[in-house]
Design a protein around this motif. Structure first.
Motif, PDB file in Angstrom:
ATOM      1  N   THR A 101       3.284 -16.504  10.588  1.00  0.00           N
ATOM      2  CA  THR A 101       3.306 -17.636  11.504  1.00  0.00           C
ATOM      3  C   THR A 101       3.803 -18.853  10.748  1.00  0.00           C
ATOM      4  OG1 THR A 101       1.026 -18.274  11.023  1.00  0.00           O
ATOM      5  CG2 THR A 101       1.362 -16.739  12.851  1.00  0.00           C
ATOM      6  N   ARG A 102       4.569 -19.671  11.427  1.00  0.00           N
ATOM      7  CA  ARG A 102       5.097 -20.879  10.805  1.00  0.00           C
ATOM      8  C   ARG A 102       4.041 -21.986  10.935  1.00  0.00           C
ATOM      9  NH1 ARG A 102      10.186 -22.131   9.112  1.00  0.00           N
ATOM     10  NH2 ARG A 102      11.173 -20.461  10.265  1.00  0.00           N
ATOM     11  N   THR A 103       3.030 -21.868  10.102  1.00  0.00           N
ATOM     12  CA  THR A 103       1.956 -22.859  10.037  1.00  0.00           C
ATOM     13  C   THR A 103       1.889 -23.349   8.599  1.00  0.00           C
ATOM     14  OG1 THR A 103       0.383 -21.048   9.619  1.00  0.00           O
ATOM     15  CG2 THR A 103       0.583 -21.808  11.891  1.00  0.00           C
ATOM     16  N   GLU A 104       1.053 -24.294   8.326  1.00  0.00           N
ATOM     17  CA  GLU A 104       0.859 -24.738   6.943  1.00  0.00           C
ATOM     18  C   GLU A 104      -0.594 -24.531   6.584  1.00  0.00           C
ATOM     19  OE1 GLU A 104       1.315 -25.596   3.282  1.00  0.00           O
ATOM     20  OE2 GLU A 104       3.067 -25.450   4.545  1.00  0.00           O
ATOM     21  N   PRO A 105      -0.910 -23.641   5.665  1.00  0.00           N
ATOM     22  CA  PRO A 105       0.027 -22.740   4.998  1.00  0.00           C
ATOM     23  C   PRO A 105       0.532 -21.661   5.953  1.00  0.00           C
ATOM     24  CG  PRO A 105      -2.217 -22.146   4.421  1.00  0.00           C
ATOM     25  CD  PRO A 105      -2.307 -23.382   5.269  1.00  0.00           C
ATOM     26  N   VAL A 106       1.628 -21.020   5.555  1.00  0.00           N
ATOM     27  CA  VAL A 106       2.157 -19.906   6.335  1.00  0.00           C
ATOM     28  C   VAL A 106       1.107 -18.803   6.353  1.00  0.00           C
ATOM     29  CG1 VAL A 106       3.918 -18.092   6.388  1.00  0.00           C
ATOM     30  CG2 VAL A 106       4.563 -20.442   5.835  1.00  0.00           C
ATOM     31  N   ASN A 107       0.808 -18.289   7.528  1.00  0.00           N
ATOM     32  CA  ASN A 107      -0.179 -17.230   7.686  1.00  0.00           C
ATOM     33  C   ASN A 107       0.558 -15.890   7.672  1.00  0.00           C
ATOM     34  OD1 ASN A 107      -2.060 -15.424   9.413  1.00  0.00           O
ATOM     35  ND2 ASN A 107      -3.299 -17.210   8.914  1.00  0.00           N
ATOM     36  N   LEU A 108       0.111 -14.972   6.827  1.00  0.00           N
ATOM     37  CA  LEU A 108       0.713 -13.645   6.742  1.00  0.00           C
ATOM     38  C   LEU A 108      -0.325 -12.611   7.147  1.00  0.00           C
ATOM     39  CD1 LEU A 108       3.273 -12.047   5.912  1.00  0.00           C
ATOM     40  CD2 LEU A 108       2.230 -11.806   3.660  1.00  0.00           C
ATOM     41  N   ILE A 109       0.044 -11.733   8.060  1.00  0.00           N
ATOM     42  CA  ILE A 109      -0.851 -10.709   8.585  1.00  0.00           C
ATOM     43  C   ILE A 109      -0.213  -9.352   8.340  1.00  0.00           C
ATOM     44  CG2 ILE A 109      -1.881  -9.789  10.704  1.00  0.00           C
ATOM     45  CD1 ILE A 109      -1.441 -12.948  11.578  1.00  0.00           C
ATOM     46  N   VAL A 110      -0.994  -8.438   7.745  1.00  0.00           N
ATOM     47  CA  VAL A 110      -0.524  -7.079   7.497  1.00  0.00           C
ATOM     48  C   VAL A 110      -1.544  -6.131   8.113  1.00  0.00           C
ATOM     49  CG1 VAL A 110       0.138  -5.369   5.765  1.00  0.00           C
ATOM     50  CG2 VAL A 110       0.552  -7.800   5.326  1.00  0.00           C
ATOM     51  N   ALA A 111      -1.047  -5.218   8.933  1.00  0.00           N
ATOM     52  CA  ALA A 111      -1.919  -4.210   9.548  1.00  0.00           C
ATOM     53  C   ALA A 111      -1.233  -2.860   9.437  1.00  0.00           C
ATOM     54  CB  ALA A 111      -2.197  -4.554  11.011  1.00  0.00           C
ATOM     55  N   SER A 112      -2.045  -1.816   9.340  1.00  0.00           N
ATOM     56  CA  SER A 112      -1.495  -0.482   9.192  1.00  0.00           C
ATOM     57  C   SER A 112      -2.359   0.515   9.959  1.00  0.00           C
ATOM     58  CB  SER A 112      -1.435  -0.109   7.712  1.00  0.00           C
ATOM     59  OG  SER A 112      -0.775   1.121   7.526  1.00  0.00           O
ATOM     60  N   SER A 113      -1.718   1.375  10.727  1.00  0.00           N
ATOM     61  CA  SER A 113      -2.440   2.420  11.451  1.00  0.00           C
ATOM     62  C   SER A 113      -3.068   3.377  10.445  1.00  0.00           C
ATOM     63  CB  SER A 113      -1.487   3.215  12.345  1.00  0.00           C
ATOM     64  OG  SER A 113      -0.841   2.373  13.251  1.00  0.00           O
ATOM     65  N   GLN A 114      -4.137   4.041  10.873  1.00  0.00           N
ATOM     66  CA  GLN A 114      -4.843   4.987  10.003  1.00  0.00           C
ATOM     67  C   GLN A 114      -3.918   6.075   9.461  1.00  0.00           C
ATOM     68  OE1 GLN A 114      -8.013   5.033   8.952  1.00  0.00           O
ATOM     69  NE2 GLN A 114      -8.840   3.356  10.161  1.00  0.00           N
ATOM     70  N   ASP A 115      -2.925   6.475  10.256  1.00  0.00           N
ATOM     71  CA  ASP A 115      -2.051   7.580   9.860  1.00  0.00           C
ATOM     72  C   ASP A 115      -0.878   7.145   8.970  1.00  0.00           C
ATOM     73  OD1 ASP A 115      -0.713   6.193  11.834  1.00  0.00           O
ATOM     74  OD2 ASP A 115       0.084   7.984  12.803  1.00  0.00           O
ATOM     75  N   GLN A 116      -0.795   5.864   8.651  1.00  0.00           N
ATOM     76  CA  GLN A 116       0.281   5.362   7.793  1.00  0.00           C
ATOM     77  C   GLN A 116      -0.149   5.430   6.325  1.00  0.00           C
ATOM     78  OE1 GLN A 116       3.505   3.793   8.706  1.00  0.00           O
ATOM     79  NE2 GLN A 116       3.018   5.104  10.436  1.00  0.00           N
ATOM     80  N   SER A 117       0.830   5.605   5.434  1.00  0.00           N
ATOM     81  CA  SER A 117       0.516   5.651   4.000  1.00  0.00           C
ATOM     82  C   SER A 117       0.359   4.257   3.403  1.00  0.00           C
ATOM     83  CB  SER A 117       1.614   6.413   3.260  1.00  0.00           C
ATOM     84  OG  SER A 117       2.852   5.721   3.362  1.00  0.00           O
ATOM     85  N   VAL A 118       0.743   3.228   4.131  1.00  0.00           N
ATOM     86  CA  VAL A 118       0.687   1.860   3.619  1.00  0.00           C
ATOM     87  C   VAL A 118      -0.748   1.338   3.650  1.00  0.00           C
ATOM     88  CG1 VAL A 118       1.471  -0.509   3.986  1.00  0.00           C
ATOM     89  CG2 VAL A 118       3.045   1.395   4.350  1.00  0.00           C
ATOM     90  N   ASP A 119      -1.195   0.795   2.526  1.00  0.00           N
ATOM     91  CA  ASP A 119      -2.484   0.126   2.423  1.00  0.00           C
ATOM     92  C   ASP A 119      -2.227  -1.364   2.671  1.00  0.00           C
ATOM     93  OD1 ASP A 119      -4.588  -1.493   1.093  1.00  0.00           O
ATOM     94  OD2 ASP A 119      -5.389   0.483   0.532  1.00  0.00           O
ATOM     95  N   ALA A 120      -2.732  -1.879   3.792  1.00  0.00           N
ATOM     96  CA  ALA A 120      -2.458  -3.269   4.182  1.00  0.00           C
ATOM     97  C   ALA A 120      -2.916  -4.260   3.117  1.00  0.00           C
ATOM     98  CB  ALA A 120      -3.133  -3.573   5.523  1.00  0.00           C
ATOM     99  N   GLY A 121      -4.092  -4.049   2.537  1.00  0.00           N
ATOM    100  CA  GLY A 121      -4.611  -4.953   1.512  1.00  0.00           C
ATOM    101  C   GLY A 121      -3.747  -4.978   0.268  1.00  0.00           C
ATOM    102  N   GLU A 122      -3.297  -3.805  -0.173  1.00  0.00           N
ATOM    103  CA  GLU A 122      -2.435  -3.733  -1.360  1.00  0.00           C
ATOM    104  C   GLU A 122      -1.091  -4.396  -1.107  1.00  0.00           C
ATOM    105  OE1 GLU A 122      -1.939   0.026  -3.372  1.00  0.00           O
ATOM    106  OE2 GLU A 122      -3.977   0.638  -2.831  1.00  0.00           O
ATOM    107  N   LEU A 123      -0.514  -4.118   0.064  1.00  0.00           N
ATOM    108  CA  LEU A 123       0.789  -4.713   0.382  1.00  0.00           C
ATOM    109  C   LEU A 123       0.669  -6.233   0.455  1.00  0.00           C
ATOM    110  CD1 LEU A 123       3.760  -4.463   1.071  1.00  0.00           C
ATOM    111  CD2 LEU A 123       3.104  -4.023   3.458  1.00  0.00           C
TER     112      LEU A 123
END
Length: 170
Positions: A101-123
């Motif tokens: 989101t274009r806010t100050e500070p910029v807000n970054l959101i990462v989410a991952s479905s259970q079946d995905q190999s991506v770990d949202a916290g690590e990314l």
């Protein structure tokens, strides 16, 4: 009040997408236009919240996902709504989602479905480390902020490259 028919969403026969739009619009309109009933602000607020939830469900079901990845930069949408959309996409579909989101500070959101190999916290941690931000979260949802960033789209690009590098699809 004249007997007018409101414009309603057409049933598109696409399963959940069509169901998500089937709201009791006529009931809300009749209730709010009734001369004998004056709806309280609370009732109106609840009706609006229900409609917003259904719109978010529809948006989640129709959001473009390419190769299991979705990303978007929101200029004016409140971070709370962006978080809800990210969660809904991962609940309804198989995807890794990165929103900013274009806010100050910029807000970054990462989410991952259970079946995905991506770990949202690590990314998220990798992106925030690269750009001097702070935040945290778990394997399926994480969020943080990056101060003094002129172009938030660089976060999305970096996150995509990092996801491809660190969490390859098997």
């Amino acid at each position: 009040v004249a007997n007018r028919q409101p414009v309603l969403p057409q049933d598109d026969h696409r399963g959940e997408m069509g169901a998500a739009l089937k709201v009791q619009v006529l009931e809300v309109i009749r209730y709010s236009e009734s001369s004998s009933l004056t709806p309280s602000l609370l009732v109106r607020k609840k009706a609006i919240e229900e409609l917003q939830k259904r719109i978010t469900q529809y948006e989640a079901l129709s959001f473009t996902i390419k190769d299991g990845f979705a990303a978007a930069l929101y200029e004016t949408r409140p971070p709370r709504e962006v978080r809800e959309l990210a969660r809904m996409i991962c609940k309804k579909r198989s995807a890794t989602v990165v929103f900013a989101t274009r806010t100050e500070p910029v807000n970054l959101i990462v989410a991952s479905s259970q079946d995905q190999s991506v770990d949202a916290g690590e990314l998220l941690e990798k992106v925030l480390t690269e750009f001097g931000g702070k935040g945290g979260g778990g394997s399926t949802f994480a969020q943080g902020g990056v101060p003094d960033l002129e172009d938030p789209s660089v976060l999305l690009e970096f996150a995509r490259k990092q996801a491809d590098k660190d969490f390859p699809v098997i």
